[in-house]
Motif scaffolding. Sequence first.
Motif, PDB file in Angstrom:
ATOM      1  N   THR A   1       0.865  -1.183   0.000  1.00 48.08           N
ATOM      2  CA  THR A   1       0.000   0.000   0.000  1.00 48.08           C
ATOM      3  C   THR A   1       0.897   1.227   0.000  1.00 48.08           C
ATOM      4  OG1 THR A   1      -1.707  -1.106   1.312  1.00 48.08           O
ATOM      5  CG2 THR A   1      -1.782   1.283   1.253  1.00 48.08           C
ATOM      6  N   GLU A   2       0.479   2.244  -0.745  1.00 53.15           N
ATOM      7  CA  GLU A   2       1.201   3.515  -0.751  1.00 53.15           C
ATOM      8  C   GLU A   2       0.214   4.662  -0.683  1.00 53.15           C
ATOM      9  OE1 GLU A   2       3.882   6.372  -3.680  1.00 53.15           O
ATOM     10  OE2 GLU A   2       3.850   4.225  -4.061  1.00 53.15           O
ATOM     11  N   PHE A   3       0.575   5.671   0.088  1.00 52.90           N
ATOM     12  CA  PHE A   3      -0.117   6.952   0.055  1.00 52.90           C
ATOM     13  C   PHE A   3       0.867   7.893  -0.628  1.00 52.90           C
ATOM     14  CE2 PHE A   3      -1.931   5.149   4.096  1.00 52.90           C
ATOM     15  CZ  PHE A   3      -3.129   4.763   3.519  1.00 52.90           C
ATOM     16  N   GLY A   4       0.608   8.224  -1.886  1.00 51.81           N
ATOM     17  CA  GLY A   4       1.531   9.001  -2.691  1.00 51.81           C
ATOM     18  C   GLY A   4       1.489  10.482  -2.386  1.00 51.81           C
ATOM     19  N   ALA A   5       2.492  11.184  -2.899  1.00 47.74           N
ATOM     20  CA  ALA A   5       2.569  12.631  -2.713  1.00 47.74           C
ATOM     21  C   ALA A   5       1.360  13.334  -3.323  1.00 47.74           C
ATOM     22  CB  ALA A   5       3.861  13.168  -3.332  1.00 47.74           C
ATOM     23  N   SER A   6       0.727  12.687  -4.298  1.00 47.14           N
ATOM     24  CA  SER A   6      -0.469  13.249  -4.938  1.00 47.14           C
ATOM     25  C   SER A   6      -1.710  13.121  -4.061  1.00 47.14           C
ATOM     26  CB  SER A   6      -0.733  12.500  -6.247  1.00 47.14           C
ATOM     27  OG  SER A   6      -1.076  11.144  -5.961  1.00 47.14           O
ATOM     28  N   GLY A   7      -1.584  12.315  -2.992  1.00 48.58           N
ATOM     29  CA  GLY A   7      -2.741  12.038  -2.147  1.00 48.58           C
ATOM     30  C   GLY A   7      -3.457  10.765  -2.551  1.00 48.58           C
ATOM     31  N   ARG A   8      -3.033  10.180  -3.649  1.00 44.63           N
ATOM     32  CA  ARG A   8      -3.660   8.953  -4.148  1.00 44.63           C
ATOM     33  C   ARG A   8      -3.194   7.747  -3.339  1.00 44.63           C
ATOM     34  NH1 ARG A   8      -3.502   6.534 -10.332  1.00 44.63           N
ATOM     35  NH2 ARG A   8      -4.629   4.660  -9.796  1.00 44.63           N
ATOM     36  N   ARG A   9      -4.099   6.782  -3.175  1.00 46.25           N
ATOM     37  CA  ARG A   9      -3.773   5.517  -2.523  1.00 46.25           C
ATOM     38  C   ARG A   9      -3.480   4.500  -3.623  1.00 46.25           C
ATOM     39  NH1 ARG A   9      -6.120   0.672  -0.743  1.00 46.25           N
ATOM     40  NH2 ARG A   9      -5.339   0.040   1.298  1.00 46.25           N
TER      41      ARG A   9
ATOM     42  N   HIS B   1      12.421   0.070   8.542  1.00 46.96           N
ATOM     43  CA  HIS B   1      11.779   1.346   8.233  1.00 46.96           C
ATOM     44  C   HIS B   1      12.844   2.279   7.670  1.00 46.96           C
ATOM     45  CE1 HIS B   1      10.003   5.383   9.631  1.00 46.96           C
ATOM     46  NE2 HIS B   1       9.380   5.007   8.536  1.00 46.96           N
ATOM     47  N   LEU B   2      12.597   2.805   6.472  1.00 44.60           N
ATOM     48  CA  LEU B   2      13.491   3.768   5.833  1.00 44.60           C
ATOM     49  C   LEU B   2      12.804   5.122   5.748  1.00 44.60           C
ATOM     50  CD1 LEU B   2      14.734   1.779   2.689  1.00 44.60           C
ATOM     51  CD2 LEU B   2      15.826   1.944   4.945  1.00 44.60           C
ATOM     52  N   THR B   3      13.583   6.183   5.874  1.00 46.24           N
ATOM     53  CA  THR B   3      13.103   7.528   5.589  1.00 46.24           C
ATOM     54  C   THR B   3      14.162   8.222   4.743  1.00 46.24           C
ATOM     55  OG1 THR B   3      14.038   8.441   7.625  1.00 46.24           O
ATOM     56  CG2 THR B   3      11.728   7.748   7.700  1.00 46.24           C
ATOM     57  N   TYR B   4      13.706   9.113   3.866  1.00 49.52           N
ATOM     58  CA  TYR B   4      14.636   9.868   3.024  1.00 49.52           C
ATOM     59  C   TYR B   4      13.909  11.019   2.357  1.00 49.52           C
ATOM     60  CZ  TYR B   4      12.676   7.021  -0.816  1.00 49.52           C
ATOM     61  OH  TYR B   4      11.826   6.398  -1.717  1.00 49.52           O
ATOM     62  N   PHE B   5      14.728  11.913   1.786  1.00 43.24           N
ATOM     63  CA  PHE B   5      14.208  13.050   1.037  1.00 43.24           C
ATOM     64  C   PHE B   5      14.427  12.760  -0.445  1.00 43.24           C
ATOM     65  CE2 PHE B   5      14.447  17.294  -0.835  1.00 43.24           C
ATOM     66  CZ  PHE B   5      13.309  17.874  -0.292  1.00 43.24           C
ATOM     67  N   ALA B   6      13.417  12.998  -1.262  1.00 44.23           N
ATOM     68  CA  ALA B   6      13.520  12.736  -2.701  1.00 44.23           C
ATOM     69  C   ALA B   6      13.098  13.974  -3.486  1.00 44.23           C
ATOM     70  CB  ALA B   6      12.641  11.558  -3.092  1.00 44.23           C
TER      71      ALA B   6
ATOM     72  N   ARG C   1       9.950  10.833   2.281  1.00 47.88           N
ATOM     73  CA  ARG C   1       9.413   9.508   1.998  1.00 47.88           C
ATOM     74  C   ARG C   1       9.710   8.558   3.151  1.00 47.88           C
ATOM     75  NH1 ARG C   1       7.423   8.797  -3.042  1.00 47.88           N
ATOM     76  NH2 ARG C   1       7.641  10.612  -4.375  1.00 47.88           N
ATOM     77  N   SER C   2       8.779   7.656   3.368  1.00 45.03           N
ATOM     78  CA  SER C   2       8.875   6.672   4.434  1.00 45.03           C
ATOM     79  C   SER C   2       8.453   5.321   3.869  1.00 45.03           C
ATOM     80  CB  SER C   2       7.938   7.086   5.573  1.00 45.03           C
ATOM     81  OG  SER C   2       7.907   6.106   6.587  1.00 45.03           O
ATOM     82  N   SER C   3       9.284   4.306   4.086  1.00 49.66           N
ATOM     83  CA  SER C   3       8.991   2.973   3.542  1.00 49.66           C
ATOM     84  C   SER C   3       9.170   1.908   4.611  1.00 49.66           C
ATOM     85  CB  SER C   3       9.964   2.636   2.392  1.00 49.66           C
ATOM     86  OG  SER C   3       9.792   3.487   1.304  1.00 49.66           O
ATOM     87  N   LEU C   4       8.295   0.924   4.579  1.00 50.27           N
ATOM     88  CA  LEU C   4       8.442  -0.263   5.413  1.00 50.27           C
ATOM     89  C   LEU C   4       8.730  -1.450   4.508  1.00 50.27           C
ATOM     90  CD1 LEU C   4       5.518   0.053   7.989  1.00 50.27           C
ATOM     91  CD2 LEU C   4       7.970   0.350   8.418  1.00 50.27           C
TER      92      LEU C   4
ATOM     93  N   GLY D   1      12.841 -12.681  -0.485  1.00 53.00           N
ATOM     94  CA  GLY D   1      13.702 -11.523  -0.282  1.00 53.00           C
ATOM     95  C   GLY D   1      12.950 -10.339   0.309  1.00 53.00           C
ATOM     96  N   TRP D   2      13.611  -9.193   0.306  1.00 52.23           N
ATOM     97  CA  TRP D   2      13.029  -7.972   0.857  1.00 52.23           C
ATOM     98  C   TRP D   2      11.997  -7.407  -0.114  1.00 52.23           C
ATOM     99  CZ3 TRP D   2      13.581  -6.390   5.712  1.00 52.23           C
ATOM    100  CH2 TRP D   2      14.619  -6.939   6.450  1.00 52.23           C
ATOM    101  N   ARG D   3      10.824  -7.073   0.434  1.00 45.83           N
ATOM    102  CA  ARG D   3       9.745  -6.527  -0.385  1.00 45.83           C
ATOM    103  C   ARG D   3       9.142  -5.314   0.309  1.00 45.83           C
ATOM    104  NH1 ARG D   3       6.228 -10.601  -3.659  1.00 45.83           N
ATOM    105  NH2 ARG D   3       7.831 -11.122  -5.168  1.00 45.83           N
ATOM    106  N   LEU D   4       8.789  -4.334  -0.520  1.00 37.06           N
ATOM    107  CA  LEU D   4       8.194  -3.099  -0.004  1.00 37.06           C
ATOM    108  C   LEU D   4       6.749  -3.365   0.398  1.00 37.06           C
ATOM    109  CD1 LEU D   4       8.454  -0.077   0.559  1.00 37.06           C
ATOM    110  CD2 LEU D   4       7.862   0.334  -1.837  1.00 37.06           C
ATOM    111  N   TYR D   5       6.466  -3.164   1.687  1.00 40.17           N
ATOM    112  CA  TYR D   5       5.138  -3.419   2.239  1.00 40.17           C
ATOM    113  C   TYR D   5       4.290  -2.153   2.286  1.00 40.17           C
ATOM    114  CZ  TYR D   5       1.555  -4.740   5.592  1.00 40.17           C
ATOM    115  OH  TYR D   5       0.340  -4.960   6.206  1.00 40.17           O
ATOM    116  N   PHE D   6       4.929  -1.015   2.652  1.00 40.54           N
ATOM    117  CA  PHE D   6       4.182   0.236   2.787  1.00 40.54           C
ATOM    118  C   PHE D   6       5.089   1.399   2.418  1.00 40.54           C
ATOM    119  CE2 PHE D   6       2.989   4.036   5.191  1.00 40.54           C
ATOM    120  CZ  PHE D   6       1.671   4.179   4.789  1.00 40.54           C
ATOM    121  N   HIS D   7       4.513   2.406   1.768  1.00 39.26           N
ATOM    122  CA  HIS D   7       5.272   3.604   1.408  1.00 39.26           C
ATOM    123  C   HIS D   7       4.366   4.820   1.516  1.00 39.26           C
ATOM    124  CE1 HIS D   7       8.473   5.858  -0.552  1.00 39.26           C
ATOM    125  NE2 HIS D   7       7.528   6.478  -1.220  1.00 39.26           N
ATOM    126  N   GLN D   8       4.938   5.927   2.031  1.00 37.52           N
ATOM    127  CA  GLN D   8       4.197   7.183   2.083  1.00 37.52           C
ATOM    128  C   GLN D   8       5.115   8.316   1.666  1.00 37.52           C
ATOM    129  OE1 GLN D   8       2.047   8.037   5.640  1.00 37.52           O
ATOM    130  NE2 GLN D   8       1.552  10.109   5.016  1.00 37.52           N
TER     131      GLN D   8
END
Length: 125
Positions: A40-48, A85-90, A99-102, A109-116
């Motif tokens: 699941t992602e909540f994008g910068a556009s506000g879209r899910r 949990h990762l955080t960074y500026f893009a 940005r924040s990712s779980l 392997g490693w898979r992206l579960y959540f991103h905002q």
Amino acid sequence: MIDESERAVRAAMDAELLLLDPEVRASPARVSELLDPEFTEFGASGRRWDAESVLTVTSGATVSPESPVEVTEMTGVVLAPGIVHLTYFADNRGRRAWRSSLWRLTGTGWRLYFHQATPVPSGIA
């Protein structure tokens, strides 16, 4: 010597950077390998977004080789075994966001579960 936590954070960071790579973004198969089925992602556009909706727009239109996403201040922490949990500026052609990712470790392997992404107006760091 690198401990297990540092290895986990490095693996999640490497995977996150792969998802920002224009060649990877242009390949739905490669993106699919990095997204958790429950993504699941909540994008910068506000879209899910979910994994299926992301895969329909992986034509490379949002990240181009001529102007790759600039990533700074990336940090990570292990929240629990197999969860990073990762955080960074893009900055993507002037579209700036924190940005924040779980990431979670799966059998494949490693898979992206959540991103905002939280938009950052010009003039604000």
